[in-house]
Write an enzyme that holds these catalytic residues in place. Structure first.
Site, mmCIF file in Angstrom:
data_model
loop_
_atom_site.group_PDB
_atom_site.id
_atom_site.type_symbol
_atom_site.label_atom_id
_atom_site.label_comp_id
_atom_site.label_asym_id
_atom_site.label_seq_id
_atom_site.Cartn_x
_atom_site.Cartn_y
_atom_site.Cartn_z
ATOM 1 N N GLU A 297 0.822 -1.211 0.000
ATOM 2 C CA GLU A 297 0.000 0.000 0.000
ATOM 3 C C GLU A 297 0.858 1.264 0.000
ATOM 4 O OE1 GLU A 297 -3.188 0.094 -0.445
ATOM 5 O OE2 GLU A 297 -3.349 -2.091 -0.459
ATOM 6 N N HIS B 278 2.175 2.302 -3.351
ATOM 7 C CA HIS B 278 1.317 3.148 -4.177
ATOM 8 C C HIS B 278 1.621 4.627 -3.921
ATOM 9 C CE1 HIS B 278 -1.127 0.093 -5.971
ATOM 10 N NE2 HIS B 278 -1.550 -0.398 -4.814
ATOM 11 N N GLU C 32 -0.666 -2.135 -9.527
ATOM 12 C CA GLU C 32 -0.618 -3.202 -8.522
ATOM 13 C C GLU C 32 0.669 -4.011 -8.631
ATOM 14 O OE1 GLU C 32 -2.692 -3.690 -5.983
ATOM 15 O OE2 GLU C 32 -3.699 -1.865 -6.654
#
Length: 475
Positions: free
Chosen positions: A336, A339, A415
């Site tokens: 996460e 990102h 991703e």
């Protein structure tokens, strides 16, 4: 002159019918395309009844079968709910549901002493009635999904009373945000002059940034309980990892998502130097209510070495143990945070705002076209809200489908990049095992039709992500 006037009238009527017919045709084309894709994927669910060889080391046959049956039920539900939604939308258009609701809104305003000149007031009543209609017609489907499908497969944690209270609260909160924002947007469009689309875009940008900023602090706590992650090894390691990549972490919360579902999640939010991380309790093995229920059912305190437990209890714990270990949670957070570090969040915001600006510009070009309003049953008036609805929802629908597909492709690329970032942090092995656990906990089916996957999956299929991580598990 009479003949030419008649020809002009025929042409105008023909144009309006073409617009209306094109909207319906495209809507059903998209529905049939989606149904075709869903049927391909459903065939996978039906025919893949045994664990494929490449999955033998990461998924047991019992979990595989549970996942298959869950996805089959979801597929059936999606077909019928999608068909209902498409038929409902078509009937609303064919029988003039939108102009009828606008006139009904006008009557309600008239009862309160507001005439036709109060267009914004009538627009707010229209929105209230439209969202109420949508909530009521969608309620049976939501109830069935929650208390039949999710309940059947062990995900639902809600009572009927909790569900209804939650639904009413969501509706009220939505209106408290939607109505004032809509009123201001319509007012800006009314007074903005030739460049109203710039002011409208800037307004929506500010609103979106404000909502993102306040959501987890002021809106989400209305529905779920947020508590600071207790001091301990996990919190310390999260802070160390955040500091190592210069992530300006200020707080870490645990949200009790288990009150409504056993699905798990994690996310971060906030701007500039005020970032927070939110972990669902179902993501954390030591917080998972399901794991605590297992301990209570066994009537025993958990043992570190497992000695003294009966074989039956051991098997039960093995089959039902939910969530990730601390190392795996850190790996998920590494993904996460990837990102953020790789600028995916900023890139998505930029793309969203570029699209928003383009849509408002095109809206400004099209809003004066009377035939658009006449095509949807508005012969005597051209309300701004209706113009927004017609242009953004119907006229832009082909563009929106193409954009959605492009964003899905981009999301899958992001991703993979975030997985690679977690790998660079030395989390490849733990992320590998975490992905398997999360897939098991959420009963994700690891086999997919290539076309269905390409069109729908914003995240790469499990096997593709594992393959990308496999060569670096020893990092």
């Amino acid at each position: 002159m009479g003949m030419w006037a008649s020809l002009d009238a025929v042409w105008e009527m023909s144009a309006e019918r073409r617009i209306f017919g094109a909207v319906l045709l495209f809507s059903w084309t998209v529905y049939l395309w989606e149904t075709f894709l869903a049927r391909r994927q459903r065939r996978i669910y039906k025919t893949t009844t045994h664990v494929p060889l490449e999955l033998g080391q990461i998924m047991d046959s019992e979990t595989f079968e549970k996942s298959r049956l869950y996805q089959l039920d979801k597929s059936t539900f999606s077909f019928w709910s999608g068909l209902y939604s498409e038929v409902e939308g078509t009937l609303i258009l064919l029988f003039g549901g939108i102009p009828y609701l606008w006139r009904l809104s006008g009557r309600f305003c008239g009862y309160a002493g507001f005439g036709p000149e109060y267009e914004i007031t009538q627009s707010l009543v229209f929105l209230l009635l439209a969202t109420l209609f949508s909530a009521l017609t969608g309620l049976p489907w939501s109830l069935y999904n929650t208390f039949v499908i999710e309940e059947k497969h062990g995900f639902n944690q809600q009572t009927l009373g909790f569900f209804m209270k939650d639904a009413i609260k969501k509706f009220i909160v939505t209106q408290c945000i939607l109505l004032p924002v809509s009123a201001l947007l319509l007012y800006i469009i009314k007074i903005g002059g030739d460049y109203f689309f710039i002011y409208a875009w800037l307004f929506t940008l500010v609103v979106s940034l404000v909502l993102v900023t306040i959501y987890a602090d002021y809106i989400a706590p209305l529905f779920d309980k947020f508590t600071p992650l207790p001091e301990g090894k996990l919190k310390q390691e999260i802070e160390i990892m955040a500091k190592s990549i210069d992530f300006p972490l200020t707080k870490v919360y645990v949200v009790q998502g288990s009150k409504r579902s056993s699905h798990s999640n994690a996310y971060f939010y906030g701007f500039f130097k005020n970032k927070r991380i939110v972990l669902f309790d179902t993501l954390l093995e030591e917080y998972s209510v399901l794991n605590k229920d297992i301990q209570e059912e066994s009537g025993m305190e958990p043992c570190n070495d497992g000695e003294g437990d009966s074989e039956e209890i051991k098997a039960k714990v093995k089959n039902k143990k939910q969530g990730c270990k601390n190392e795996e949670v850190l790996a998920v957070l590494g993904h996460e945070l990837g990102h953020w570090k790789l600028g995916h969040t900023v890139k998505n915001i930029i793309i969203s705002q570029m699209n928003s600006f383009l849509c408002f510009f095109l809206f400004a070009v099209l809003i004066g076209r009377k035939e658009l309003f006449v095509a949807f049953g508005f012969y005597d008036s051209q309300p701004t809200l209706i113009g927004l609805l017609i242009i953004f929802q119907f006229i832009f629908s082909p563009y929106n489908e193409v954009l959605s597909f492009c964003l899905t492709v981009l999301s899958r690329r992001f991703e993979f990049q975030a997985d690679a970032f977690a790998k660079k942090l030395g989390k490849a092995k733990d992320l590998y095992s975490a992905l398997i656990k999360l897939n098991k906990d959420n009963l994700g089916f690891p086999v997919s039709d290539w076309l269905f996957s390409m069109w729908h999956y914003s995240h790469p299929p499990l096997l593709e992500r594992l393959q990308a991580l496999k060569n670096s598990k020893q990092d």
